[in-house]
Design a protein around this motif. Structure first.
Motif, PDB file in Angstrom:
ATOM      1  N   THR A  86       0.659  -1.324  -0.325  1.00 28.34           N
ATOM      2  CA  THR A  86       0.254   0.019  -0.526  1.00 28.34           C
ATOM      3  C   THR A  86       0.630   1.132   0.083  1.00 28.34           C
ATOM      4  OG1 THR A  86      -0.073  -0.182   2.656  1.00 28.34           O
ATOM      5  CG2 THR A  86      -1.973  -0.770   1.253  1.00 28.34           C
ATOM      6  N   HIS A  87       2.437   1.197   1.041  1.00 25.12           N
ATOM      7  CA  HIS A  87       2.740   2.946   0.782  1.00 25.12           C
ATOM      8  C   HIS A  87       2.806   3.432  -0.579  1.00 25.12           C
ATOM      9  CE1 HIS A  87       4.478   5.032   3.209  1.00 25.12           C
ATOM     10  NE2 HIS A  87       5.688   5.582   3.290  1.00 25.12           N
ATOM     11  N   PRO A  88       3.998   1.866  -0.764  1.00 27.62           N
ATOM     12  CA  PRO A  88       4.407   3.103  -2.230  1.00 27.62           C
ATOM     13  C   PRO A  88       3.247   3.177  -3.285  1.00 27.62           C
ATOM     14  CG  PRO A  88       5.496   0.238  -2.100  1.00 27.62           C
ATOM     15  CD  PRO A  88       4.299   1.234  -0.410  1.00 27.62           C
ATOM     16  N   ALA A  89       1.816   2.250  -2.607  1.00 33.57           N
ATOM     17  CA  ALA A  89       0.939   3.244  -3.949  1.00 33.57           C
ATOM     18  C   ALA A  89       0.095   4.423  -3.615  1.00 33.57           C
ATOM     19  CB  ALA A  89      -0.339   1.891  -3.779  1.00 33.57           C
ATOM     20  N   GLY A  90       0.597   4.718  -2.322  1.00 36.46           N
ATOM     21  CA  GLY A  90      -0.279   5.953  -2.064  1.00 36.46           C
ATOM     22  C   GLY A  90      -1.076   5.928  -0.719  1.00 36.46           C
ATOM     23  N   ILE A  91      -0.642   4.668  -0.412  1.00 34.89           N
ATOM     24  CA  ILE A  91      -2.058   4.354   0.442  1.00 34.89           C
ATOM     25  C   ILE A  91      -1.456   4.393   2.189  1.00 34.89           C
ATOM     26  CG2 ILE A  91      -3.948   2.774   0.983  1.00 34.89           C
ATOM     27  CD1 ILE A  91      -4.026   1.723  -2.239  1.00 34.89           C
ATOM     28  N   THR A  92      -3.018   5.498   2.858  1.00 33.82           N
ATOM     29  CA  THR A  92      -1.982   5.284   4.225  1.00 33.82           C
ATOM     30  C   THR A  92      -2.308   3.984   4.686  1.00 33.82           C
ATOM     31  OG1 THR A  92      -1.103   7.942   4.046  1.00 33.82           O
ATOM     32  CG2 THR A  92      -1.953   6.980   6.115  1.00 33.82           C
ATOM     33  N   LEU A  93      -1.865   3.504   5.828  1.00 33.72           N
ATOM     34  CA  LEU A  93      -2.531   2.670   6.884  1.00 33.72           C
ATOM     35  C   LEU A  93      -3.393   3.368   7.648  1.00 33.72           C
ATOM     36  CD1 LEU A  93      -0.602  -0.660   6.741  1.00 33.72           C
ATOM     37  CD2 LEU A  93      -2.961  -0.293   5.726  1.00 33.72           C
ATOM     38  N   HIS A  94      -4.483   3.340   8.398  1.00 32.64           N
ATOM     39  CA  HIS A  94      -4.863   3.886   9.652  1.00 32.64           C
ATOM     40  C   HIS A  94      -5.490   2.505  10.646  1.00 32.64           C
ATOM     41  CE1 HIS A  94      -5.179   7.450   7.939  1.00 32.64           C
ATOM     42  NE2 HIS A  94      -5.549   7.650   6.741  1.00 32.64           N
ATOM     43  N   LEU A  95      -4.945   2.484  11.341  1.00 44.55           N
ATOM     44  CA  LEU A  95      -5.062   1.530  13.086  1.00 44.55           C
ATOM     45  C   LEU A  95      -6.052   1.724  13.642  1.00 44.55           C
ATOM     46  CD1 LEU A  95      -1.851  -0.386  13.581  1.00 44.55           C
ATOM     47  CD2 LEU A  95      -2.702  -0.725  11.037  1.00 44.55           C
ATOM     48  N   HIS A  96      -7.033   1.237  14.146  1.00 44.71           N
ATOM     49  CA  HIS A  96      -8.565   1.480  15.098  1.00 44.71           C
ATOM     50  C   HIS A  96      -8.928   0.628  15.839  1.00 44.71           C
ATOM     51  CE1 HIS A  96      -9.157   5.245  12.746  1.00 44.71           C
ATOM     52  NE2 HIS A  96      -8.687   4.785  11.247  1.00 44.71           N
ATOM     53  N   HIS A  97      -8.703   0.623  17.152  1.00 47.59           N
ATOM     54  CA  HIS A  97      -9.999   0.023  17.888  1.00 47.59           C
ATOM     55  C   HIS A  97      -8.997  -1.291  18.022  1.00 47.59           C
ATOM     56  CE1 HIS A  97     -12.595   2.314  17.552  1.00 47.59           C
ATOM     57  NE2 HIS A  97     -12.407   2.210  16.775  1.00 47.59           N
ATOM     58  N   GLN A  98      -7.202  -1.541  18.615  1.00 55.31           N
ATOM     59  CA  GLN A  98      -6.257  -2.037  18.824  1.00 55.31           C
ATOM     60  C   GLN A  98      -6.967  -2.604  19.869  1.00 55.31           C
ATOM     61  OE1 GLN A  98      -5.726   1.315  17.406  1.00 55.31           O
ATOM     62  NE2 GLN A  98      -3.088   1.407  17.395  1.00 55.31           N
ATOM     63  N   PRO A  99      -6.109  -4.263  20.404  1.00 57.79           N
ATOM     64  CA  PRO A  99      -6.755  -4.904  21.599  1.00 57.79           C
ATOM     65  C   PRO A  99      -4.954  -3.779  21.586  1.00 57.79           C
ATOM     66  CG  PRO A  99      -6.959  -6.345  20.609  1.00 57.79           C
ATOM     67  CD  PRO A  99      -6.984  -4.792  19.397  1.00 57.79           C
ATOM     68  N   ALA A 100      -5.415  -4.102  23.125  1.00 59.77           N
ATOM     69  CA  ALA A 100      -3.240  -3.552  23.876  1.00 59.77           C
ATOM     70  C   ALA A 100      -2.461  -4.797  23.754  1.00 59.77           C
ATOM     71  CB  ALA A 100      -3.970  -4.023  25.919  1.00 59.77           C
ATOM     72  N   TYR A 101      -2.709  -6.452  23.143  1.00 59.61           N
ATOM     73  CA  TYR A 101      -1.500  -7.020  23.090  1.00 59.61           C
ATOM     74  C   TYR A 101      -1.273  -6.631  22.144  1.00 59.61           C
ATOM     75  CZ  TYR A 101      -5.656  -9.468  20.459  1.00 59.61           C
ATOM     76  OH  TYR A 101      -6.482 -10.278  19.822  1.00 59.61           O
ATOM     77  N   PHE A 102      -1.995  -6.270  20.994  1.00 66.86           N
ATOM     78  CA  PHE A 102      -1.803  -5.370  19.233  1.00 66.86           C
ATOM     79  C   PHE A 102      -0.601  -4.795  19.644  1.00 66.86           C
ATOM     80  CE2 PHE A 102      -2.780  -2.886  15.886  1.00 66.86           C
ATOM     81  CZ  PHE A 102      -2.088  -4.004  14.676  1.00 66.86           C
ATOM     82  N   HIS A 118       2.584   8.737   7.244  1.00 67.44           N
ATOM     83  CA  HIS A 118       1.715   8.905   6.083  1.00 67.44           C
ATOM     84  C   HIS A 118       2.067   8.793   4.370  1.00 67.44           C
ATOM     85  CE1 HIS A 118      -0.749  11.601   3.816  1.00 67.44           C
ATOM     86  NE2 HIS A 118      -0.201  12.001   2.521  1.00 67.44           N
ATOM     87  N   ALA A 119       1.437   8.081   3.621  1.00 69.90           N
ATOM     88  CA  ALA A 119       2.108   7.250   2.106  1.00 69.90           C
ATOM     89  C   ALA A 119       2.307   9.533   1.507  1.00 69.90           C
ATOM     90  CB  ALA A 119       1.295   6.608   1.898  1.00 69.90           C
ATOM     91  N   ARG A 120       2.938   9.152   0.745  1.00 71.26           N
ATOM     92  CA  ARG A 120       2.797  10.044  -0.346  1.00 71.26           C
ATOM     93  C   ARG A 120       1.633  10.048  -1.864  1.00 71.26           C
ATOM     94  NH1 ARG A 120       9.222  11.990  -0.493  1.00 71.26           N
ATOM     95  NH2 ARG A 120       9.271  13.124   1.360  1.00 71.26           N
ATOM     96  N   GLY A 121       1.257  10.758  -2.259  1.00 66.72           N
ATOM     97  CA  GLY A 121       0.533   9.691  -3.327  1.00 66.72           C
ATOM     98  C   GLY A 121       1.363   9.992  -4.382  1.00 66.72           C
ATOM     99  N   ALA A 122       1.325  10.174  -5.483  1.00 67.01           N
ATOM    100  CA  ALA A 122       1.784  10.433  -7.202  1.00 67.01           C
ATOM    101  C   ALA A 122       2.117  11.906  -6.981  1.00 67.01           C
ATOM    102  CB  ALA A 122       0.910   9.868  -8.143  1.00 67.01           C
ATOM    103  N   ALA A 123       3.600  12.270  -6.971  1.00 65.02           N
ATOM    104  CA  ALA A 123       4.038  13.435  -6.902  1.00 65.02           C
ATOM    105  C   ALA A 123       4.886  13.734  -7.986  1.00 65.02           C
ATOM    106  CB  ALA A 123       4.978  13.423  -5.896  1.00 65.02           C
ATOM    107  N   SER A 124       4.551  15.445  -8.350  1.00 62.35           N
ATOM    108  CA  SER A 124       5.064  14.979 -10.156  1.00 62.35           C
ATOM    109  C   SER A 124       6.346  15.879  -9.334  1.00 62.35           C
ATOM    110  CB  SER A 124       4.045  17.190  -9.878  1.00 62.35           C
ATOM    111  OG  SER A 124       4.711  17.835  -9.109  1.00 62.35           O
ATOM    112  N   PRO A 125       7.299  16.018 -10.793  1.00 60.93           N
ATOM    113  CA  PRO A 125       8.657  15.828 -10.834  1.00 60.93           C
ATOM    114  C   PRO A 125       8.974  17.500  -9.242  1.00 60.93           C
ATOM    115  CG  PRO A 125       8.054  14.675 -12.158  1.00 60.93           C
ATOM    116  CD  PRO A 125       7.027  16.544 -12.189  1.00 60.93           C
TER     117      PRO A 125
END
Length: 140
Positions: A86-102, A118-125
């Protein structure tokens, strides 16, 4: 809601919401040694289906861990593999409601910030050049 095809009854993914830029997925059950090899293809299937329905501008993948019942180093490896896609594709991961052990495993291994950077989107030169100039600027 849509579920991903997973052979194990101990692991499922459910799409909670989607629009062109955001996909929200709930993880249910175990993400461990026995199921981690199912995680990557299941998420890939959801990402591919999202791209077919909404096009390529997905920018945020929200993962809800409320119903996670087990997580180990194999699950962590699967989550890192997802980040590698996901990161090279410009997709940022968001983690929600993680248990304490996670959360504890992510903190102990030092990958929490890496996974959620934060993943960078397709950036111009010009944008890429400005970013590299900023990164190499001397600190006062």
């Amino acid at each position: 809601m849509t579920s991903a095809s997973c052979p194990s009854a101990e692991f499922t993914l459910t799409v909670q919401a989607a629009d062109a830029h955001t996909l929200r997925v709930a993880i249910h059950g175990y993400l461990d040694y026995d199921t981690s090899d199912e995680f990557t293809p299941a998420v890939d299937e959801l990402l591919d289906a999202h791209a077919e329905q909404h096009g390529p501008p997905l920018r945020h993948l929200h993962l809800d861990w409320t119903d996670l019942t087990a997580f180990d180093s194999s699950g962590l490896s699967a989550l890192l593999a997802l980040h590698r896609r996901t990161h090279p594709a410009g997709i940022t991961l968001h983690l929600h409601h993680q248990p304490a052990y996670f959360t504890r495993l992510l903190e102990v291994t030092g990958v929490m910030g890496h996974l959620t950077q934060h993943a960078r989107g397709a950036a111009s030169p010009a944008t890429a050049e400005a970013a590299s100039d900023t990164a190499s600027a001397p600190v006062p």
